[in-house]
Design a protein around this motif. Structure first.
Motif, PDB file in Angstrom:
ATOM      1  N   LEU A 173      -0.234  -5.540   1.712  1.00  0.00           N
ATOM      2  CA  LEU A 173      -1.663  -5.794   1.926  1.00  0.00           C
ATOM      3  C   LEU A 173      -1.922  -7.226   2.378  1.00  0.00           C
ATOM      4  O   LEU A 173      -2.966  -7.509   2.964  1.00  0.00           O
ATOM      5  CB  LEU A 173      -2.444  -5.496   0.653  1.00  0.00           C
ATOM      6  CG  LEU A 173      -2.373  -4.044   0.160  1.00  0.00           C
ATOM      7  CD1 LEU A 173      -3.125  -3.900  -1.152  1.00  0.00           C
ATOM      8  CD2 LEU A 173      -2.914  -3.078   1.195  1.00  0.00           C
ATOM      9  N   LYS A 178       0.232   4.350   0.712  1.00  0.00           N
ATOM     10  CA  LYS A 178       0.024   5.287   1.829  1.00  0.00           C
ATOM     11  C   LYS A 178       0.713   4.813   3.112  1.00  0.00           C
ATOM     12  O   LYS A 178       1.392   5.588   3.767  1.00  0.00           O
ATOM     13  CB  LYS A 178      -1.475   5.471   2.076  1.00  0.00           C
ATOM     14  CG  LYS A 178      -1.770   6.458   3.188  1.00  0.00           C
ATOM     15  CD  LYS A 178      -3.254   6.685   3.371  1.00  0.00           C
ATOM     16  CE  LYS A 178      -3.493   7.642   4.535  1.00  0.00           C
ATOM     17  NZ  LYS A 178      -4.906   7.799   4.826  1.00  0.00           N
ATOM     18  N   THR A 179       0.538   3.558   3.462  1.00  0.00           N
ATOM     19  CA  THR A 179       1.084   3.053   4.730  1.00  0.00           C
ATOM     20  C   THR A 179       2.464   2.423   4.574  1.00  0.00           C
ATOM     21  O   THR A 179       3.219   2.343   5.538  1.00  0.00           O
ATOM     22  CB  THR A 179       0.155   1.995   5.343  1.00  0.00           C
ATOM     23  OG1 THR A 179       0.086   0.871   4.446  1.00  0.00           O
ATOM     24  CG2 THR A 179      -1.237   2.540   5.602  1.00  0.00           C
ATOM     25  N   LYS A 212      -8.519  -1.007   2.468  1.00  0.00           N
ATOM     26  CA  LYS A 212      -7.471  -1.528   1.579  1.00  0.00           C
ATOM     27  C   LYS A 212      -7.470  -3.043   1.514  1.00  0.00           C
ATOM     28  O   LYS A 212      -6.828  -3.632   0.675  1.00  0.00           O
ATOM     29  CB  LYS A 212      -6.091  -1.062   2.069  1.00  0.00           C
ATOM     30  CG  LYS A 212      -5.966   0.411   2.271  1.00  0.00           C
ATOM     31  CD  LYS A 212      -5.678   1.111   0.975  1.00  0.00           C
ATOM     32  CE  LYS A 212      -5.466   2.590   1.227  1.00  0.00           C
ATOM     33  NZ  LYS A 212      -4.792   3.228   0.141  1.00  0.00           N
ATOM     34  N   ARG A 213      -8.161  -3.665   2.439  1.00  0.00           N
ATOM     35  CA  ARG A 213      -8.109  -5.113   2.562  1.00  0.00           C
ATOM     36  C   ARG A 213      -9.484  -5.679   2.787  1.00  0.00           C
ATOM     37  O   ARG A 213     -10.299  -5.109   3.429  1.00  0.00           O
ATOM     38  CB  ARG A 213      -7.215  -5.427   3.761  1.00  0.00           C
ATOM     39  CG  ARG A 213      -6.561  -6.723   3.666  1.00  0.00           C
ATOM     40  CD  ARG A 213      -5.426  -6.862   4.634  1.00  0.00           C
ATOM     41  NE  ARG A 213      -5.050  -8.253   4.487  1.00  0.00           N
ATOM     42  CZ  ARG A 213      -5.125  -9.146   5.429  1.00  0.00           C
ATOM     43  NH1 ARG A 213      -5.458  -8.789   6.628  1.00  0.00           N
ATOM     44  NH2 ARG A 213      -4.813 -10.384   5.196  1.00  0.00           N
ATOM     45  N   ASP A 260       0.845  -1.188   0.000  1.00  0.00           N
ATOM     46  CA  ASP A 260       0.000   0.000   0.000  1.00  0.00           C
ATOM     47  C   ASP A 260       0.885   1.244   0.000  1.00  0.00           C
ATOM     48  O   ASP A 260       1.758   1.392   0.860  1.00  0.00           O
ATOM     49  CB  ASP A 260      -0.903  -0.009   1.245  1.00  0.00           C
ATOM     50  CG  ASP A 260      -1.706   1.263   1.384  1.00  0.00           C
ATOM     51  OD1 ASP A 260      -2.435   1.614   0.442  1.00  0.00           O
ATOM     52  OD2 ASP A 260      -1.587   1.922   2.444  1.00  0.00           O
ATOM     53  N   LEU A 284      -5.287  -1.386   7.882  1.00  0.00           N
ATOM     54  CA  LEU A 284      -5.516  -1.537   6.442  1.00  0.00           C
ATOM     55  C   LEU A 284      -6.988  -1.817   6.150  1.00  0.00           C
ATOM     56  O   LEU A 284      -7.551  -1.285   5.198  1.00  0.00           O
ATOM     57  CB  LEU A 284      -4.636  -2.651   5.876  1.00  0.00           C
ATOM     58  CG  LEU A 284      -3.139  -2.340   5.762  1.00  0.00           C
ATOM     59  CD1 LEU A 284      -2.360  -3.608   5.442  1.00  0.00           C
ATOM     60  CD2 LEU A 284      -2.888  -1.265   4.716  1.00  0.00           C
ATOM     61  N   GLU A 285      -7.599  -2.650   6.988  1.00  0.00           N
ATOM     62  CA  GLU A 285      -9.026  -2.960   6.811  1.00  0.00           C
ATOM     63  C   GLU A 285      -9.872  -1.715   7.032  1.00  0.00           C
ATOM     64  O   GLU A 285     -10.827  -1.461   6.284  1.00  0.00           O
ATOM     65  CB  GLU A 285      -9.439  -4.104   7.734  1.00  0.00           C
ATOM     66  CG  GLU A 285      -8.868  -5.435   7.289  1.00  0.00           C
ATOM     67  CD  GLU A 285      -9.094  -6.567   8.283  1.00  0.00           C
ATOM     68  OE1 GLU A 285      -9.525  -6.313   9.436  1.00  0.00           O
ATOM     69  OE2 GLU A 285      -8.818  -7.725   7.910  1.00  0.00           O
TER      70      GLU A 285
END
Length: 64
Positions: A24, A19-20, A63-64, A17, A58-59
């Motif tokens: 993922l 951004k982070t 994103k996940r 990802d 992430l969730e």
């Protein structure tokens, strides 16, 4: 040298990802993935302990 299998959180879903900076699939950074074997068991265990929070983040970001 031991023939023991190294513990890994990899689930073969390898996409980072932007951004982070987290994968993922497993939640690790590219740096952590690259240094995984060399960092030793204590280092790996420390990162593994952080992964549930990263995955939850992430969730939450969808994103996940």
């Amino acid at each position: 040298m031991s023939n023991q299998t190294i513990k890994t959180p990899c689930i073969k879903v390898c996409a980072v990802d932007a951004k982070t900076g987290w994968c993922l699939g497993c939640g690790r950074t590219l740096k952590e993935i690259g240094q995984w074997v060399a960092m030793g068991e204590a280092g790996r265990d420390s990162i593994i302990a952080e992964l549930p929070d990263r995955i939850a983040n992430l969730e939450a970001l969808g994103k996940r």
